[in-house]
Design a protein around this motif. Sequence first.
Motif, PDB file in Angstrom:
ATOM      1  N   THR B  19       0.820  -1.303  -0.148  1.00 41.49           N
ATOM      2  CA  THR B  19      -0.026  -0.157  -0.004  1.00 41.49           C
ATOM      3  C   THR B  19       0.809   1.274  -0.129  1.00 41.49           C
ATOM      4  N   HIS B  20       1.943   1.200   0.743  1.00 46.08           N
ATOM      5  CA  HIS B  20       2.867   2.369   0.840  1.00 46.08           C
ATOM      6  C   HIS B  20       3.563   2.424  -0.334  1.00 46.08           C
ATOM      7  N   VAL B  21       4.160   1.636  -0.873  1.00 45.99           N
ATOM      8  CA  VAL B  21       4.978   1.837  -2.301  1.00 45.99           C
ATOM      9  C   VAL B  21       3.898   1.669  -3.137  1.00 45.99           C
ATOM     10  N   GLY B  22       3.830   2.985  -3.908  1.00 44.01           N
ATOM     11  CA  GLY B  22       2.896   3.158  -5.122  1.00 44.01           C
ATOM     12  C   GLY B  22       3.426   4.264  -5.819  1.00 44.01           C
ATOM     13  N   VAL B  23       2.480   4.960  -6.462  1.00 40.05           N
ATOM     14  CA  VAL B  23       2.864   5.920  -7.690  1.00 40.05           C
ATOM     15  C   VAL B  23       3.816   7.006  -7.306  1.00 40.05           C
ATOM     16  N   GLY B  24       3.859   7.274  -5.758  1.00 34.16           N
ATOM     17  CA  GLY B  24       4.634   8.506  -5.300  1.00 34.16           C
ATOM     18  C   GLY B  24       6.275   8.049  -5.593  1.00 34.16           C
ATOM     19  N   ILE B  25       6.434   6.797  -5.838  1.00 33.94           N
ATOM     20  CA  ILE B  25       7.953   6.566  -5.812  1.00 33.94           C
ATOM     21  C   ILE B  25       8.763   6.955  -6.701  1.00 33.94           C
ATOM     22  N   LEU B  26       7.964   7.379  -8.003  1.00 39.79           N
ATOM     23  CA  LEU B  26       8.886   7.552  -9.266  1.00 39.79           C
ATOM     24  C   LEU B  26       9.154   9.330  -9.138  1.00 39.79           C
TER      25      LEU B  26
END
Lengths: 490, 362
Positions: B19-26
Amino acid sequence: MSFWRDKNGVFSLSAADNTKRLTEMLGNSSDVKERQFSFGKTQGIVLYITTLVDSILVEEHILKPLVENRSKSPEDSITVLDRTEAADFNDALDGLLTGKTLLFFEGQSACFICGTERTALRTIMEPQNEKIVRGAHDGFVENLNTNIFLLRRRVESKELVVEFMEKGKRVKKQIAIVYEKKIANPELIKELKRRMESINTEMIYSAGHIEQLIEDSSLSPFPQFLVTERPDRAAANIMEGRIAILNDGTPTVILAPTTFFAFYQSPDDYTSRMWAGSFYRLLRLLGFFIAFLLPALYIAVVAYHPEVIPGDLIVQMKGSVENIPYPPLVEALFMELTIELIREAGIRLPSPIGQTIGVVGGLVIGQSVVSAGLVSNLTVIVVALTAIAAYVVPSTEMGMSIRLIRFPVMVAASLFGFYGLVFAMMVLAIHLCKLNSLNTPYFAPFAPLRWKDLKDTVIRRSVWKQKTRPSDSMPLDKTKEDGSREWVKE
Amino acid sequence: MKEHATISKQQLFFMLLQTHVGVGILSLPYIVHKESGKDGWISILLAGILVQAGIAIIWLLSSRFPNKTLYDFAPLILGRVLGFLLNALYVVFFFIVACYTLAIFLSVSADWVFHYTPRSVFAVIVIGITVYLIKENIRIIARFSTLTSFLLAGVFLLFLFIIHDLKVRYLLPVGSAGGPAILRGSEQALFSFAGFETLLLLFPLTKASGKAKWKAAAGAGALVAILYALLAAFSYMYFSTDKLKHVPEPVLYLVRSVELGVIERVDLLFLSVWAVFAITTFMSYLYAAASGAAHLVKAENHRKAVYWLAALVLPVSLYAENSNELERISGTIGTWSSLFLFVLPVFLLVMAMMRKKREESS
């Protein structure tokens, strides 16, 4: 008829009446034969189906002792091993149909059933479709008793339980459930029996038939039970707490519950050294990925992402693909279907011609299709590799499933490139997570993750390191190995 | 019948991770960089610490109601009307975040690979896959999350290949941006850590001791913080501060420079793997929203709610057309998210303590 119906189930005092009734119940079939004899002063009749009985048994162990008056009472004279008294006409009829001989005595309202079945046995040999290099080379045959004999011989334990049941509305067939009662989980046995009990089909034709009636999800592309023709495989699975379902008439044994990875294991893994066993496990899993992913990957790369290919290769690849008029999907589908055709034709044809087909299919088509410019060299390589990879699965059922899954994945890749692959793989992964085998998770030990069970999944650790049984079959007793290598001190 | 499927503490860990690792990573390194420059990785670590506080709050709240989800205990604490309102707010929040995740996914996919494919096509496919999974119970979802977590390890192995190109001096002097700037960066980073608020639903569904639950959640939070900080540090060490201003998706460019020899343009592969992370985040939020919605209308299970929300997600997530608009929306959601991530849980906890509400042990 009315007279008999009134006294339903009770045998007549007249032996001739009884045999007449039974013969009529069998539709006056020509192979139902009776023979009269006299035992001292008592007259009697033996009734049998001549095509089903072993005539020597009838002669030597029923008629001869009776005629010779060997014992005081006629029942005691009969020297066949299996001798029971029928409860009613249906009972007698069932006996007749399984190849038993019926015995009636004049003036006695009783019917004796003597086991005189003829067994036309195929010799026990290694199954053609599950060959191994090292280890046992026997295989199941079409006879239930022989198969159980093979299992019992292997697992000579007082805890091995065999349970018979008869299924089939019109034609009754014997099914046996075999399990190790101190290991197999009673919940699973109960569930299996619950499913078996509902079987209400006309006749059970094969193990695959039973499988379809009791599996968890009949729409899934994956086989949910392991089937095998190898007694060593069946025995090893029974010792892991699984339940074996044997049926009369097929050499195939169903093992439940099963996980996805069980299909990738072979008895060879355990007989060879740990490193080799692990290597071939990994190789087979690689084969799994190649088999369902490689053509799709090829399509995605050629059609969408040629930039993924390193610079040195791209020139050659472009040269190979450029002059092909069709899109990669059509190319790959064409070749894949050709291979499937060759495979299917190869199975049906007698083996000398089968080889010819292999040569014609493999060499001629492969060569000329490229030179005709219909299909690129690369596609042929990819498809050939895929075809080989699909056959490393030690189980035919799983091999077929994978070859089928390949097609939708290819279409997905041709529609959306890498994304298509990702979508397809996600759907596949979700499906595998959802799938159950006899109410136990099918994709264990990966989903749910069980670290302990991975030791015998992707790799095969040394047998003495495998101290616990895999938990997917929820065994009652988890320990299977304890300190075999803690050798006694000198 | 209410479903009683539970998950294990390991599954809680992996579900939270996904759930944490999502779209934001980029784009996280870029967003943080705008505020706190090359010290952005410190901001991310600080945000990670704040997240630990958030997890602790939710854990405290949940341990008062060990068998009840937010949707169950909010009415107990606040009364029926207010509780209903709060639950509805959370449902809307989860739903909006789900839509936002999908919108970002569609936007990045369109910008990087599929320029001509209509967004709606991918939207329909993603929603289809999501529905296929989340109509099942939590245990299946957790199994899938565990499976996809293997990809995360693979992704971070990729970064081993660029280590020799990193220049540590780009990070020096550490802390030069100054405290306030670093804190502002943390604020920006916080939204990328959104995901732990699903613990409000997940804690009671986990079958483990209270302490083990907390360990799993805190572990997932810490792991994500470290991974994010590493990612940011790598980006800053690869691109200099000046260059980074022009790279809104530094992670993708970073991966693009990875040379494996066998394949080129690793970013395309990375993007495909990232798609999985984005979709799993989307799944978690949509599941949270659906189970809440089902609870609000007192449905027997969440299946119908999933279908309804899935139909709703489509128009909402297609609403934002271009990336500028998305960035604006992201700002708004970011501001609001701290309300749902921290303020409301704290408020609930305080209210529960004041009114001495806890689950009766029966």
